[in-house]
Design an enzyme around this catalytic site. Structure first.
Site, PDB file in Angstrom:
ATOM      1  N   ASP A 101      41.310  39.135  -9.960  1.00  0.00           N
ATOM      2  CA  ASP A 101      42.466  38.708  -9.187  1.00  0.00           C
ATOM      3  C   ASP A 101      43.122  39.974  -8.640  1.00  0.00           C
ATOM      4  OD1 ASP A 101      44.803  36.997  -8.540  1.00  0.00           O
ATOM      5  OD2 ASP A 101      45.756  38.180 -10.105  1.00  0.00           O
TER       6      ASP A 101
ATOM      7  N   THR B  17      46.739  40.480  -6.999  1.00  0.00           N
ATOM      8  CA  THR B  17      48.147  40.764  -7.262  1.00  0.00           C
ATOM      9  C   THR B  17      48.448  40.727  -8.753  1.00  0.00           C
ATOM     10  OG1 THR B  17      48.523  39.592  -5.215  1.00  0.00           O
ATOM     11  CG2 THR B  17      50.467  40.207  -6.486  1.00  0.00           C
TER      12      THR B  17
ATOM     13  N   ASP C 260      45.937  38.050 -14.300  1.00  0.00           N
ATOM     14  CA  ASP C 260      47.165  38.309 -15.044  1.00  0.00           C
ATOM     15  C   ASP C 260      47.694  37.033 -15.685  1.00  0.00           C
ATOM     16  OD1 ASP C 260      47.992  36.954 -12.862  1.00  0.00           O
ATOM     17  OD2 ASP C 260      49.328  38.493 -12.083  1.00  0.00           O
TER      18      ASP C 260
HETATM   19  P1  ADP Z   1      46.852  36.589  -5.680  1.00  0.00           P
HETATM   20  O1  ADP Z   1      45.682  35.702  -5.610  1.00  0.00           O
HETATM   21  O2  ADP Z   1      46.638  37.851  -4.925  1.00  0.00           O
HETATM   22  O3  ADP Z   1      47.338  36.820  -7.068  1.00  0.00           O
HETATM   23  P2  ADP Z   1      48.749  34.425  -5.198  1.00  0.00           P
HETATM   24  O4  ADP Z   1      47.746  33.343  -5.359  1.00  0.00           O
HETATM   25  O5  ADP Z   1      49.775  34.578  -6.248  1.00  0.00           O
HETATM   26  O6  ADP Z   1      48.057  35.846  -4.889  1.00  0.00           O
HETATM   27  O7  ADP Z   1      49.506  34.184  -3.818  1.00  0.00           O
HETATM   28  C1  ADP Z   1      48.781  34.123  -2.606  1.00  0.00           C
HETATM   29  C2  ADP Z   1      49.662  34.276  -1.413  1.00  0.00           C
HETATM   30  O8  ADP Z   1      50.585  33.191  -1.349  1.00  0.00           O
HETATM   31  C3  ADP Z   1      50.502  35.524  -1.421  1.00  0.00           C
HETATM   32  O9  ADP Z   1      49.833  36.604  -0.850  1.00  0.00           O
HETATM   33  C4  ADP Z   1      51.684  35.090  -0.566  1.00  0.00           C
HETATM   34  O10 ADP Z   1      51.372  35.233   0.787  1.00  0.00           O
HETATM   35  C5  ADP Z   1      51.833  33.627  -0.870  1.00  0.00           C
HETATM   36  N1  ADP Z   1      52.844  33.368  -1.898  1.00  0.00           N
HETATM   37  C6  ADP Z   1      52.644  32.892  -3.138  1.00  0.00           C
HETATM   38  N2  ADP Z   1      53.807  32.739  -3.794  1.00  0.00           N
HETATM   39  C7  ADP Z   1      54.778  33.140  -2.959  1.00  0.00           C
HETATM   40  C8  ADP Z   1      56.213  33.226  -3.042  1.00  0.00           C
HETATM   41  N3  ADP Z   1      56.881  32.883  -4.138  1.00  0.00           N
HETATM   42  N4  ADP Z   1      56.859  33.677  -1.968  1.00  0.00           N
HETATM   43  C9  ADP Z   1      56.194  34.039  -0.880  1.00  0.00           C
HETATM   44  N5  ADP Z   1      54.872  33.970  -0.725  1.00  0.00           N
HETATM   45  C10 ADP Z   1      54.160  33.529  -1.736  1.00  0.00           C
HETATM   46 MG    MG Z   2      48.038  36.696  -9.016  1.00  0.00          MG
END
Ligand code: ADP
Ligand code: MG
Length: 695
Positions: free
Chosen positions: A396, A398, A590
């Site tokens: 993953d 972020t 995470d």
């Molecule tokens: P990753 O897979 O990188 O961990 P997430 O699945 O948590 O990312 O989120 C994917 C995308 O969704 C983020 O890059 C963002 O654009 C959007 N996103 C998710 N949650 C939020 C939030 N609370 N506020 C704004 N954008 C969000």
């Molecule tokens: Mg994430």
């Protein structure tokens, strides 16, 4: 199907690996029991049952019928035998004593001392000595026979009788001595396997200083209530999980994270039970107590780890079930062909099935117990086994590859809005979101003193963003999936090419602004990925909900493949897709919104799990500190553990094969066979102990 329930029942009296199988069989025969896992290390049975059909008395009866085992009326504290204080010196002394006894036996056999003794003492007296010396053993054998069980000692007792039949009472007596010694060695091995887990429990805090009615009282930890303030003085163990509400200190968190370097805590910091305040005092508001604390969970998981058996262990257990009948057959054949009762006795005496059953759990418990102290929570031998064979890693982005503390770098207002209006709308909409991006937006708004409004009808869409009503307008913040964004805007392309994550903001379905966030790559990631490749894991893939361009910028930098624009459920599908192709998939996340993918992977590893429940619950392996170097490390531990398990099994098999052949062909006198029989346990123990000491 009726409602099934899982219960835990403490079991007393299990001192050998064979024992767990007796208890296991007895309980699983009960009507209404769906599955049973008998744990040697924690001395209990985890039973899944239909409460309408079986109750505790029935289980108690079944356990008692299986042998010298019982279910205690009240959960008694773990018995403290002298064996528990096992240490290396003791081990060396034991080995020495064993060596001396063995030398005497060999010398005695060689010098004909035993024949001399045979001749000296009248035979009936000799027989009495043999009978008296082995009384507890015969009792067990007879009881087992009444239950139609054959135990290792059954065969050995037949060997003793064979020796007596040919008039060699000294041989019989020596076999009896080694039977008793062997029993002790096995108990010792089992206890030391338990030790890895017990040592961990022993560092749990016992008492707490609580503020009650203005005074400070010392109470057992179990009596601290959530919300109460506890006082921690320098050098003391923090008794609860909580938030610092006064004072500051450096805290040694190694009990949880394995990290020796102390961390600074002050007002607002979270602290964990079982960590130690080094310098400075603290006032801590209790958030969790006892089993609910991170430390309590770790202990519970380690204790339950034994239930997740590795396949090798299942095989070894099955094999040891067939082993005794096979030995009996070899003995019968030996007797038929050679007509030599002494060779037959030697065959019966040399075989002990216990070592097969012990080879795996002893190594697994050492590895899991040792790892827990280093901040690596491994939930079972099964996962070590799978991890050792894993061939691909999905990560993953972020919070896992990046620090998960993004900063807002750009605010681009559109359609006549102002930058501060954008920040104020975005931060208001994100007010109740737990996503790291939401925190970044709130921090940026704070820094600009932007005004905040209370959101109505707040809605969070995992992997996409948030939506809420602010001052009567519907405001949404999130990815392109959520908001139809103008892909053609030059700023969009420019910012994304810099690897930034873009958040689009819409008001009443009108694109109103763009926020760009940059997250920092964890500094140790490139080295750790290189180590993974060196370990032969070349397929590393980045999975992210972020957009294509941002993902590709990072993936290129790290030299890994990637998939972008994923929703949490897409991540599960990708894991399944690779599994269907025959890959053994490790997923690293995470645990925030990738918990289902972690659970679906063959091995799910959660990063920085201390304090986050979902991560600890969903993952198969939890890394208690945010440190990527633990990833290649846990893979090395897995491979090393499996190496030692295989070594233990191969050693036991070879040892028994050689012992049996020598005995069958008459090259191994029964006295030496008896001495040889308890050696593999010690070999397994010392070989596995190496896993406790790994870096
Ligand atoms: P990753 O897979 O990188 O961990 P997430 O699945 O948590 O990312 O989120 C994917 C995308 O969704 C983020 O890059 C963002 O654009 C959007 N996103 C998710 N949650 C939020 C939030 N609370 N506020 C704004 N954008 C969000
Ligand atoms: Mg994430």
């Amino acid at each position: 199907m009726a409602d099934l329930k899982t219960i835990e029942v403490p079991i007393q009296g299990m001192d050998c690996a064979e024992c767990t199988q007796h208890v296991q069989r007895a309980i699983s025969k009960l009507d209404g029991v769906q599955s049973v896992n008998v744990l040697l290390a924690t001395e209990k049975a985890v039973i899944r049952l239909d409460p309408a059909k079986v109750d505790l008395p029935a289980i108690r009866k079944a356990v008692a019928s299986a042998g010298e085992y019982s279910v205690p009326e009240i959960a008694s504290p773990p018995r403290s035998s002298s064996i528990q204080n096992f240490n290396r010196q003791l081990m060396i002394v034991l080995a020495l004593v064993f060596g001396v006894v063995l030398s005497i036996v060999i010398a005695g056999e060689w010098l004909g001392l035993f024949e001399y003794l045979d001749a000296l003492v009248p035979f009936p007296i000799g027989v009495l000595i043999v009978l008296a010396g082995g009384l507890p053993v015969y009792r067990n054998v007879i009881r087992a026979a009444l239950r139609r069980q054959i135990i290792s000692h059954t065969l050995m007792t037949v060997g003793v009788i064979a020796a007596l039949v040919v008039g060699q009472w000294v041989t019989a007596a020596i076999v009896v001595i080694f039977m008793r010694v062997g029993e002790y060695v096995e108990q010792f091995t089992t206890e030391s396997a338990r030790r890895a887990v017990k040592e961990l429990t022993s560092i749990a805090p016992q008492t707490a200083r609580v503020e009650r009615e203005g005074a400070e009282v010392e109470v057992p930890v179990s009596e601290v209530r959530v919300g109460e303030a506890v006082i921690v003085r320098p050098g003391e163990k923090i008794p609860v999980d909580g938030e610092v509400i006064g004072g500051h200190a450096t805290v040694d968190q190694s009990a949880i994270t394995g990290e020796a370097m102390p961390v600074e805590v002050a007002n607002g910091s979270h602290v964990f039970a079982a960590t130690i305040a080094k310098l400075g005092s603290l006032r801590v508001k209790t958030l969790r107590v006892g089993a609910d604390t991170t430390f309590g969970r770790v202990i519970r998981m380690v204790e339950e780890a034994e239930a997740h058996r590795a396949d090798v262990q299942r095989l070894a257990d099955q094999f040891s079930g067939y082993y005794l009948p096979v030995v009996a057959a070899i003995a019968a054949l030996t007797f038929l062909l050679s007509r030599n009762p002494l060779s037959t006795a030697a065959v019966l005496v040399v075989a002990c099935s216990c070592s097969f059953a012990l080879a795996t759990p002893v190594a697994m418990l050492a590895s899991i117990g040792g790892s827990a102290k280093r901040g690596l929570l491994i939930k079972g031998g099964k996962y070590l086994e799978t991890l050792a064979r894993a061939d691909m890693v999905l990560v993953d982005k972020t919070g896992t590859l990046t620090l998960g503390q993004p900063q807002i770098t750009d605010v681009v207002p559109l359609n006549g809005m102002s930058a501060s209006e954008i920040l104020s709308l975005a931060a208001s909409a994100e007010r109740y979101s737990e996503h790291p991006l939401a925190e970044a937006v709130r921090a940026a708004a704070r820094a600009q003193n932007a005004s905040l409004y209370e959101p109505q009808d707040f809605e969070s869409m995992p992997g996409m963003g948030v939506r809420a009503k602010i001052n009567g307008n519907i405001v949404a913040v999130g990815s392109r999936r959520l908001i139809a964004a103008a892909e053609s805007l030059p700023t969009v392309q420019e910012l994304e090419a810099q690897g930034k994550t873009l958040l689009f903001l819409s008001r009443d379905d009108q694109l109103a602004g763009i926020l760009a966030a940059a997250d920092t790559l964890r500094p140790e990631v490139p080295t750790s990925l290189a180590e993974l490749r060196a370990l032969g894991i070349t397929h590393i893939e980045l999975l992210t909900g972020d957009n294509e361009r941002t993902a590709s910028a990072l993936a290129e930098k790290l030299g890994v493949s990637y998939r972008a624009n994923l929703l949490p459920e897409n991540k599960i599908e990708i894991v399944k897709e690779y599994q269907a192709k025959g890959h053994i998939v490790v997923m690293i996340g995470d645990g925030v919104n990738d918990a289902p993918a972690l659970a679906q992977a063959n091995v799910g590893i959660a990063m920085g799990a201390a304090g986050t429940d979902i991560a600890i619950e969903a993952a198969h392996i939890a890394l208690m500190r945010e440190d990527w170097s633990l990833v290649p490390q846990v893979i090395r531990i897995a491979r090393r553990t499996m190496g030692i398990v295989k070594m233990n099994l191969a050693f036991t098999a070879l040892y028994n094969l050689i012992g049996l052949s020598l005995a069958a062909f008459g090259f191994l006198p029964p006295v030496l066979a008896a001495a040889a029989q308890s050696l593999p346990d010690l070999g397994i123990l010392s070989n596995s102990a190496r896993l406790l000491r790994q870096r």
